[in-house]
Design a protein around this motif. Structure first.
Motif, PDB file in Angstrom:
ATOM      1  N   ARG A   1      40.577  72.469  56.847  1.00 31.12           N
ATOM      2  CA  ARG A   1      40.195  70.884  58.260  1.00 31.12           C
ATOM      3  C   ARG A   1      40.780  70.732  59.035  1.00 31.12           C
ATOM      4  O   ARG A   1      42.229  71.208  59.579  1.00 31.12           O
ATOM      5  CB  ARG A   1      40.591  69.760  57.474  1.00 31.12           C
TER       6      ARG A   1
ATOM      7  N   SER B   1      46.811  62.438  50.873  1.00 31.14           N
ATOM      8  CA  SER B   1      46.280  62.872  50.814  1.00 31.14           C
ATOM      9  C   SER B   1      45.258  63.935  49.961  1.00 31.14           C
ATOM     10  O   SER B   1      46.060  64.318  49.289  1.00 31.14           O
ATOM     11  CB  SER B   1      45.732  63.127  52.312  1.00 31.14           C
ATOM     12  N   ARG B   2      44.181  64.875  50.415  1.00 25.49           N
ATOM     13  CA  ARG B   2      43.752  65.852  48.986  1.00 25.49           C
ATOM     14  C   ARG B   2      44.973  66.958  49.778  1.00 25.49           C
ATOM     15  O   ARG B   2      45.246  67.071  49.052  1.00 25.49           O
ATOM     16  CB  ARG B   2      42.481  65.876  49.595  1.00 25.49           C
TER      17      ARG B   2
ATOM     18  N   GLN C   1      42.847  57.643  52.188  1.00 25.51           N
ATOM     19  CA  GLN C   1      42.585  59.197  52.783  1.00 25.51           C
ATOM     20  C   GLN C   1      42.148  59.989  51.689  1.00 25.51           C
ATOM     21  O   GLN C   1      42.240  60.482  50.388  1.00 25.51           O
ATOM     22  CB  GLN C   1      43.377  59.735  54.310  1.00 25.51           C
ATOM     23  N   SER C   2      40.326  60.356  52.123  1.00 21.93           N
ATOM     24  CA  SER C   2      40.025  61.167  50.574  1.00 21.93           C
ATOM     25  C   SER C   2      39.494  60.516  49.656  1.00 21.93           C
ATOM     26  O   SER C   2      38.881  61.152  49.094  1.00 21.93           O
ATOM     27  CB  SER C   2      40.671  62.817  50.358  1.00 21.93           C
TER      28      SER C   2
END
Length: 234
Positions: free
Chosen positions: A81, A101-102, A160-161
């Motif tokens: 990302r 997050s991931r 997130q994610s």
């Protein structure tokens, strides 16, 4: 034909088998491109990165601080990302995200990453591979508190994610977060992470219109942190 109800093909849209020809017709390395003499490059890749980054700023390259961060899970499956570089020091390149997050989860399991800066108008790339370390809780909190309000609001929800069932929930979470920060302006969530990528390899890639690209590769050698450098075939 009368009675034919099929939708017309959008004007300008390439046919399914025409993408290849379309791509081949797009300009690449249009230039003018800057010169690069690897023989004159400094011994430390940090110095060269600062030179190239300053040149990108001077030449008006859009968002020169944007970088691709690639991570991998325990099975080796990669994900990538684009994020914003938050700092650059002798330790390396810094970025921030939630630890849940991931990328945060992947870095916890596999603390290594690859970075890519792409400054298209100059035909330049900087590629980095190295280990990743999570900063101290105090540094993570300081990074969060230095962010603009809406950025802090976005960093509060901690999801997130994760799957999202209703887009309106994002607005509701933002409203709750904004109200919370108005009451507690010094609040920093415990899952906010500031990360530094310490390089083991750095490559500087300069495009050439004739595809005779210049690639200067640095690799860290020895416990003293010294660098070995050499050219790579394009």
């Amino acid at each position: 034909m009368p009675g034919d109800q099929s939708a017309p093909e959008p004007q300008g849209a390439p046919a399914e088998d025409g993408i290849r020809d379309l791509l081949r017709g797009l300009p690449v390395f249009a230039g003018p491109l800057p010169g690069f003499d690897p023989a004159a490059a400094p011994d430390d890749p940090a110095e060269l990165f600062l030179e190239w980054f300053t040149a990108a700023l001077r030449d008006g390259v859009p968002e020169p601080h944007a970088m691709t961060v690639a991570t991998a899970d325990q099975a080796g499956a990669p994900s990538a990302r684009v994020v914003i570089m938050k700092d650059f020091t002798q330790r390396g390149w810094w970025f921030a995200t939630t630890t849940t997050s991931r990328k945060g989860r992947e870095l916890a399991a596999n603390p290594a990453a690859a970075l890519l800066f792409h400054w298209g108008p100059q035909g330049r790339q900087v590629r980095v591979r190295g280990s990743v370390e999570l900063a101290s809780p105090e540094q993570c909190a300081a990074d969060f508190l230095a962010r603009p309000l809406e950025s802090r609001v976005a960093g509060l929800h901690g999801r997130q994610s994760r799957p999202l069932a209703d887009p309106a929930e994002v607005d509701r979470a933002a409203d709750r977060g904004r109200e919370l920060l108005e009451r507690e302006p010094g609040l920093a969530p415990g899952d906010w992470g500031l990360y530094v990528v310490s390089p083991a390899e750095v490559e500087f890639w300069q495009a050439d219109p004739d595809r005779r690209h210049t690639r200067l590769h640095y690799s860290r050698t020895g416990p003293d942190g010294s660098w070995e450098r050499g050219l790579l075939w394009p």
